[in-house]
Design a protein around this motif. Structure first.
Motif, PDB file in Angstrom:
ATOM      1  N   PHE A  37     -48.259  64.788   2.246  1.00 17.74           N
ATOM      2  CA  PHE A  37     -49.000  63.547   2.337  1.00 17.74           C
ATOM      3  C   PHE A  37     -48.584  62.850   3.633  1.00 17.74           C
ATOM      4  O   PHE A  37     -47.580  63.202   4.236  1.00 17.74           O
ATOM      5  N   ARG A  38     -49.358  61.858   4.040  1.00 18.48           N
ATOM      6  CA  ARG A  38     -48.987  61.106   5.229  1.00 18.48           C
ATOM      7  C   ARG A  38     -49.349  59.641   5.057  1.00 18.48           C
ATOM      8  O   ARG A  38     -50.251  59.303   4.291  1.00 18.48           O
ATOM      9  N   ASP A  62     -60.293  66.920   4.047  1.00 19.11           N
ATOM     10  CA  ASP A  62     -61.368  67.283   4.979  1.00 19.11           C
ATOM     11  C   ASP A  62     -60.963  67.024   6.431  1.00 19.11           C
ATOM     12  O   ASP A  62     -61.363  67.752   7.343  1.00 19.11           O
ATOM     13  N   SER A  63     -60.169  65.996   6.634  1.00 18.77           N
ATOM     14  CA  SER A  63     -59.802  65.604   7.990  1.00 18.77           C
ATOM     15  C   SER A  63     -58.896  66.609   8.696  1.00 18.77           C
ATOM     16  O   SER A  63     -58.768  66.566   9.926  1.00 18.77           O
ATOM     17  N   VAL A  64     -58.282  67.521   7.938  1.00 17.03           N
ATOM     18  CA  VAL A  64     -57.353  68.480   8.550  1.00 17.03           C
ATOM     19  C   VAL A  64     -57.795  69.927   8.387  1.00 17.03           C
ATOM     20  O   VAL A  64     -57.147  70.827   8.931  1.00 17.03           O
ATOM     21  N   GLU A  89     -55.200  60.273  15.573  1.00 16.97           N
ATOM     22  CA  GLU A  89     -55.331  59.785  14.196  1.00 16.97           C
ATOM     23  C   GLU A  89     -54.475  60.556  13.195  1.00 16.97           C
ATOM     24  O   GLU A  89     -54.398  60.164  12.025  1.00 16.97           O
ATOM     25  N   ASP A  90     -53.847  61.637  13.623  1.00 18.72           N
ATOM     26  CA  ASP A  90     -52.910  62.350  12.753  1.00 18.72           C
ATOM     27  C   ASP A  90     -51.525  61.699  12.758  1.00 18.72           C
ATOM     28  O   ASP A  90     -50.655  62.076  11.975  1.00 18.72           O
ATOM     29  N   GLY A 117     -39.497  61.708   4.428  1.00 15.45           N
ATOM     30  CA  GLY A 117     -40.534  61.613   5.443  1.00 15.45           C
ATOM     31  C   GLY A 117     -40.047  61.977   6.832  1.00 15.45           C
ATOM     32  O   GLY A 117     -38.859  61.861   7.151  1.00 15.45           O
ATOM     33  N   THR A 118     -40.969  62.429   7.660  1.00 20.11           N
ATOM     34  CA  THR A 118     -40.678  62.736   9.050  1.00 20.11           C
ATOM     35  C   THR A 118     -41.825  62.196   9.901  1.00 20.11           C
ATOM     36  O   THR A 118     -42.995  62.348   9.547  1.00 20.11           O
ATOM     37  N   GLN A 119     -41.464  61.574  11.017  1.00 20.85           N
ATOM     38  CA  GLN A 119     -42.458  60.907  11.847  1.00 20.85           C
ATOM     39  C   GLN A 119     -43.158  61.906  12.765  1.00 20.85           C
ATOM     40  O   GLN A 119     -42.500  62.708  13.435  1.00 20.85           O
ATOM     41  N   VAL A 120     -44.470  61.829  12.798  1.00 17.30           N
ATOM     42  CA  VAL A 120     -45.271  62.595  13.752  1.00 17.30           C
ATOM     43  C   VAL A 120     -45.995  61.606  14.647  1.00 17.30           C
ATOM     44  O   VAL A 120     -46.739  60.755  14.161  1.00 17.30           O
ATOM     45  N   THR A 121     -45.760  61.706  15.940  1.00 17.52           N
ATOM     46  CA  THR A 121     -46.389  60.822  16.912  1.00 17.52           C
ATOM     47  C   THR A 121     -47.238  61.661  17.855  1.00 17.52           C
ATOM     48  O   THR A 121     -46.752  62.636  18.423  1.00 17.52           O
TER      49      THR A 121
END
Length: 124
Positions: A37-38, A62-64, A89-90, A117-121
């Motif tokens: 999840f995000r 759907d977005s991925v 947007e990810d 959690g792990t941050q994705v930038t």
């Protein structure tokens, strides 16, 4: 009890790739379905992908679809999320979760254990 630890997040340019890992410990086993999840700032946590205990069934938002791939290695008690063609947007904190069932689900309230959690930038 099950403990989940995510890793692999970081900063990537748009169009790039990252692979997230989720290592499970404790009362784990191949009978546990897993999900990713995000949550972006100011937004609710949303479903990304899920996989059945044996890996035969996968679900994607759907977005991925077509860009992300969920997989697992039960021998290593690890679930992966390969993310390609990343978009701004990810960008979010990505969480893995597991539930005491062989069947995956897209509903976050049906998961029993969560990682930190792990941050994705993603930079544009």
């Amino acid at each position: 009890q099950v403990q989940l630890v995510e890793s692999g997040g970081g900063l990537v340019q748009a169009g790039g790739s990252l692979r997230l890992s989720c290592a499970a410990s404790g009362r784990t086993g191949s009978r546990y379905a897993m999900g990713w999840f995000r949550q972006a700032p100011g937004q609710e946590r949303e479903f990304v992908a899920a996989i059945s205990s044996g890996g035969a069934i996968t679900y994607y938002a759907d977005s991925v679809k077509g860009r992300f791939t969920i997989s697992r290695d039960n021998a290593k008690n690890t679930c992966y999320l390969q993310m390609n063609s990343l978009k701004p947007e990810d960008m979010a904190v990505y969480y893995c979760a597991t539930r005491v069932s062989v069947v995956p689900t897209t509903a976050n309230n049906e998961y029993d254990y969560w990682g930190q959690g792990t941050q994705v930038t993603v930079s544009s």
